[in-house]
Design a protein around this motif. Structure first.
Motif, PDB file in Angstrom:
ATOM      1  N   SER A  74       0.859  -1.187   0.000  1.00  0.00           N
ATOM      2  CA  SER A  74       0.000   0.000   0.000  1.00  0.00           C
ATOM      3  C   SER A  74       0.890   1.229   0.000  1.00  0.00           C
ATOM      4  N   SER A  75       0.335   2.372  -0.311  1.00  0.00           N
ATOM      5  CA  SER A  75       1.144   3.588  -0.389  1.00  0.00           C
ATOM      6  C   SER A  75       0.479   4.721   0.382  1.00  0.00           C
ATOM      7  N   ILE A  76       1.325   5.620   0.880  1.00  0.00           N
ATOM      8  CA  ILE A  76       0.850   6.794   1.612  1.00  0.00           C
ATOM      9  C   ILE A  76       1.616   8.009   1.103  1.00  0.00           C
ATOM     10  N   LEU A  77       0.895   9.050   0.715  1.00  0.00           N
ATOM     11  CA  LEU A  77       1.479  10.332   0.340  1.00  0.00           C
ATOM     12  C   LEU A  77       0.985  11.345   1.363  1.00  0.00           C
ATOM     13  N   ARG A  78       1.914  11.954   2.098  1.00  0.00           N
ATOM     14  CA  ARG A  78       1.508  12.821   3.204  1.00  0.00           C
ATOM     15  C   ARG A  78       2.378  14.068   3.240  1.00  0.00           C
ATOM     16  N   GLN A  79       1.796  15.134   3.714  1.00  0.00           N
ATOM     17  CA  GLN A  79       2.500  16.406   3.825  1.00  0.00           C
ATOM     18  C   GLN A  79       2.993  16.613   5.259  1.00  0.00           C
ATOM     19  N   GLY A  80       4.175  17.226   5.375  1.00  0.00           N
ATOM     20  CA  GLY A  80       4.681  17.531   6.707  1.00  0.00           C
ATOM     21  C   GLY A  80       6.191  17.487   6.758  1.00  0.00           C
ATOM     22  N   ASP A  81       6.717  17.485   7.966  1.00  0.00           N
ATOM     23  CA  ASP A  81       8.153  17.365   8.174  1.00  0.00           C
ATOM     24  C   ASP A  81       8.517  15.885   8.052  1.00  0.00           C
ATOM     25  N   PRO A  82       9.347  15.505   7.078  1.00  0.00           N
ATOM     26  CA  PRO A  82       9.618  14.081   6.830  1.00  0.00           C
ATOM     27  C   PRO A  82      10.013  13.291   8.066  1.00  0.00           C
ATOM     28  N   LYS A  83      10.880  13.842   8.908  1.00  0.00           N
ATOM     29  CA  LYS A  83      11.352  13.061  10.054  1.00  0.00           C
ATOM     30  C   LYS A  83      10.233  12.793  11.057  1.00  0.00           C
ATOM     31  N   ASP A  84       9.287  13.743  11.175  1.00  0.00           N
ATOM     32  CA  ASP A  84       8.155  13.527  12.069  1.00  0.00           C
ATOM     33  C   ASP A  84       7.139  12.569  11.461  1.00  0.00           C
ATOM     34  N   VAL A  85       6.876  12.741  10.166  1.00  0.00           N
ATOM     35  CA  VAL A  85       5.856  11.930   9.495  1.00  0.00           C
ATOM     36  C   VAL A  85       6.271  10.460   9.446  1.00  0.00           C
ATOM     37  N   VAL A  86       7.536  10.191   9.180  1.00  0.00           N
ATOM     38  CA  VAL A  86       7.997   8.792   9.136  1.00  0.00           C
ATOM     39  C   VAL A  86       7.745   8.116  10.479  1.00  0.00           C
ATOM     40  N   CYS A  87       8.066   8.791  11.562  1.00  0.00           N
ATOM     41  CA  CYS A  87       7.828   8.218  12.898  1.00  0.00           C
ATOM     42  C   CYS A  87       6.335   8.005  13.152  1.00  0.00           C
ATOM     43  N   GLN A  88       5.508   8.981  12.746  1.00  0.00           N
ATOM     44  CA  GLN A  88       4.064   8.880  12.953  1.00  0.00           C
ATOM     45  C   GLN A  88       3.475   7.696  12.195  1.00  0.00           C
ATOM     46  N   VAL A  89       3.844   7.561  10.928  1.00  0.00           N
ATOM     47  CA  VAL A  89       3.301   6.472  10.106  1.00  0.00           C
ATOM     48  C   VAL A  89       3.796   5.124  10.613  1.00  0.00           C
ATOM     49  N   ALA A  90       5.053   5.057  11.053  1.00  0.00           N
ATOM     50  CA  ALA A  90       5.579   3.802  11.613  1.00  0.00           C
ATOM     51  C   ALA A  90       4.745   3.365  12.810  1.00  0.00           C
ATOM     52  N   ASP A  91       4.332   4.323  13.632  1.00  0.00           N
ATOM     53  CA  ASP A  91       3.478   4.005  14.782  1.00  0.00           C
ATOM     54  C   ASP A  91       2.069   3.613  14.333  1.00  0.00           C
ATOM     55  N   GLU A  92       1.556   4.313  13.340  1.00  0.00           N
ATOM     56  CA  GLU A  92       0.193   4.048  12.859  1.00  0.00           C
ATOM     57  C   GLU A  92       0.052   2.625  12.327  1.00  0.00           C
ATOM     58  N   ILE A  93       1.033   2.176  11.584  1.00  0.00           N
ATOM     59  CA  ILE A  93       0.931   0.834  10.981  1.00  0.00           C
ATOM     60  C   ILE A  93       1.607  -0.223  11.854  1.00  0.00           C
ATOM     61  N   ASP A  94       2.193   0.216  12.970  1.00  0.00           N
ATOM     62  CA  ASP A  94       2.909  -0.681  13.882  1.00  0.00           C
ATOM     63  C   ASP A  94       3.993  -1.449  13.129  1.00  0.00           C
ATOM     64  N   ALA A  95       4.865  -0.709  12.460  1.00  0.00           N
ATOM     65  CA  ALA A  95       5.901  -1.297  11.612  1.00  0.00           C
ATOM     66  C   ALA A  95       6.906  -2.100  12.443  1.00  0.00           C
ATOM     67  N   ASP A  96       7.296  -3.240  11.919  1.00  0.00           N
ATOM     68  CA  ASP A  96       8.341  -4.057  12.545  1.00  0.00           C
ATOM     69  C   ASP A  96       9.727  -3.645  12.057  1.00  0.00           C
ATOM     70  N   LEU A  97       9.768  -2.912  10.932  1.00  0.00           N
ATOM     71  CA  LEU A  97      11.042  -2.489  10.355  1.00  0.00           C
ATOM     72  C   LEU A  97      10.804  -1.243   9.510  1.00  0.00           C
ATOM     73  N   ILE A  98      11.709  -0.269   9.658  1.00  0.00           N
ATOM     74  CA  ILE A  98      11.708   0.927   8.816  1.00  0.00           C
ATOM     75  C   ILE A  98      12.916   0.838   7.891  1.00  0.00           C
ATOM     76  N   ILE A  99      12.707   1.089   6.603  1.00  0.00           N
ATOM     77  CA  ILE A  99      13.810   1.112   5.648  1.00  0.00           C
ATOM     78  C   ILE A  99      13.894   2.509   5.044  1.00  0.00           C
ATOM     79  N   MET A 100      15.107   3.071   5.102  1.00  0.00           N
ATOM     80  CA  MET A 100      15.322   4.411   4.562  1.00  0.00           C
ATOM     81  C   MET A 100      16.674   4.496   3.887  1.00  0.00           C
ATOM     82  N   GLY A 101      16.785   5.404   2.938  1.00  0.00           N
ATOM     83  CA  GLY A 101      18.074   5.738   2.376  1.00  0.00           C
ATOM     84  C   GLY A 101      18.809   6.675   3.315  1.00  0.00           C
ATOM     85  N   SER A 102      20.124   6.711   3.180  1.00  0.00           N
ATOM     86  CA  SER A 102      20.942   7.565   4.040  1.00  0.00           C
ATOM     87  C   SER A 102      22.113   8.095   3.236  1.00  0.00           C
ATOM     88  N   ARG A 103      22.394   9.382   3.419  1.00  0.00           N
ATOM     89  CA  ARG A 103      23.561   9.958   2.743  1.00  0.00           C
ATOM     90  C   ARG A 103      24.847   9.684   3.504  1.00  0.00           C
TER      91      ARG A 103
END
Length: 283
Positions: A74-103
């Motif tokens: 499934s996909s989610i497109l959301r507006q806001g501060d990315p670092k806050d939104v990622v944490c919020q969505v992880a809690d909403e879906i009760d994620a077991d793992l977060i995957i992100m790119g890193s510089r």
């Protein structure tokens, strides 16, 4: 153990490639995936429309790249501060793992450049798989766990044995570093688990799941040695525990010691030449 995965995409980096590699593992094949793109909130109305359209394209491209069963994604497109939104969505879906790119930004650069992945790791208690822009994502067969007597390392061991189940030729690499803050490195030595109490329990745990394990030791500065072990042993994925030692009242605040590069996890995150899965447990 990993049934819900949150993939945060920006249109850059190897995060999608990493997840596609993960979903080839027998243990991950049935996991539900949520793909998230965040549109920054501070912009003009005209620019915002363009950002939403661009975000939709980024999500569509990511889903096409992953090529998963539609019932799994499934996909989610959301507006806001990315670092806050990622944490919020992880809690909403009760994620077991977060995957992100890193510089792979170093020390204060993470603050000055507003590193999203670094802040998310600071503020979330969920395991997080970071994929630097400059690394090559390989098929996962050799997983290394940096072992000591901590609960965080034991948690990583459980994740590693879970991921390795059912992989033909899969191998668990257990690494223990004898700290030498003078920076004098020793040779990497393969040892028998019976000679090291840290390894003995870990190998017994791996055997419960029929996961082959090999044990290695070295000495030197821990961060440097863990990265050296991972590179020289040709590791495909590195798991590192990162205990949260802050008092409960401060859990929602960033750990400054980590951000300025004083922590082991920060050093490994920046310098490892393979993807790094950081798993936090409370001390």
């Amino acid at each position: 153990m990993i049934q819900k995965i949150l993939l945060a995409v920006s249109g850059l980096g190897h995060a999608e490639e990493m997840l596609k590699t993960l979903t080839q593992l027998p243990s991950i094949q049935k996991a539900k995936v949520t793909v998230l793109h965040v549109v920054p909130g501070k912009t003009t109305t005209e620019a915002m429309t363009a950002k939403w359209e661009e975000g939709g394209r980024i999500l569509a491209n990511a889903i096409q790249t992953l090529n998963l069963d539609p019932s799994q994604i499934s996909s989610i497109l959301r507006q806001g501060d990315p670092k806050d939104v990622v944490c919020q969505v992880a809690d909403e879906i009760d994620a077991d793992l977060i995957i992100m790119g890193s510089r792979g930004l170093k020390r204060l650069q993470s603050i000055l450049s507003n590193s999203v992945s670094q802040y998310v790791f600071q503020l979330s208690s969920r395991p997080m798989l970071l994929v630097k822009d400059d690394i090559y994502v390989k098929n996962i067969k050799r997983i290394m766990v940096a072992m000591d007597k901590s609960d965080a390392a034991k948690h990583c061991l459980k994740l590693a044995t879970f991921l390795l189940q059912g992989i033909p030729g899969g191998q668990l690499i257990l690494a223990n570093v004898d700290t030498d803050l003078r920076g004098k490195s020793s040779e990497i030595t393969e040892v028998s688990s019976e000679k090291n109490p840290v390894f003995a329990a870990a190998v017994a745990e791996a055997q419960r799941y029929a996961v082959p394990a090999r044990c290695y030791t070295s000495s030197g500065k821990p961060g440097e040695e863990i990265c050296r072990l991972a590179e020289e042993l040709n590791v495909d994925l590195l798991l590192l525990g990162s205990p949260d030692r802050r008092p409960s009242i401060a859990k929602s605040f960033v750990d400054i010691d980590r951000l300025i590069g004083a922590s082991l996890s920060d050093y490994v995150r920046v310098n490892a030449t393979c993807p790094v899965l950081l798993a936090r447990t409370e001390a």
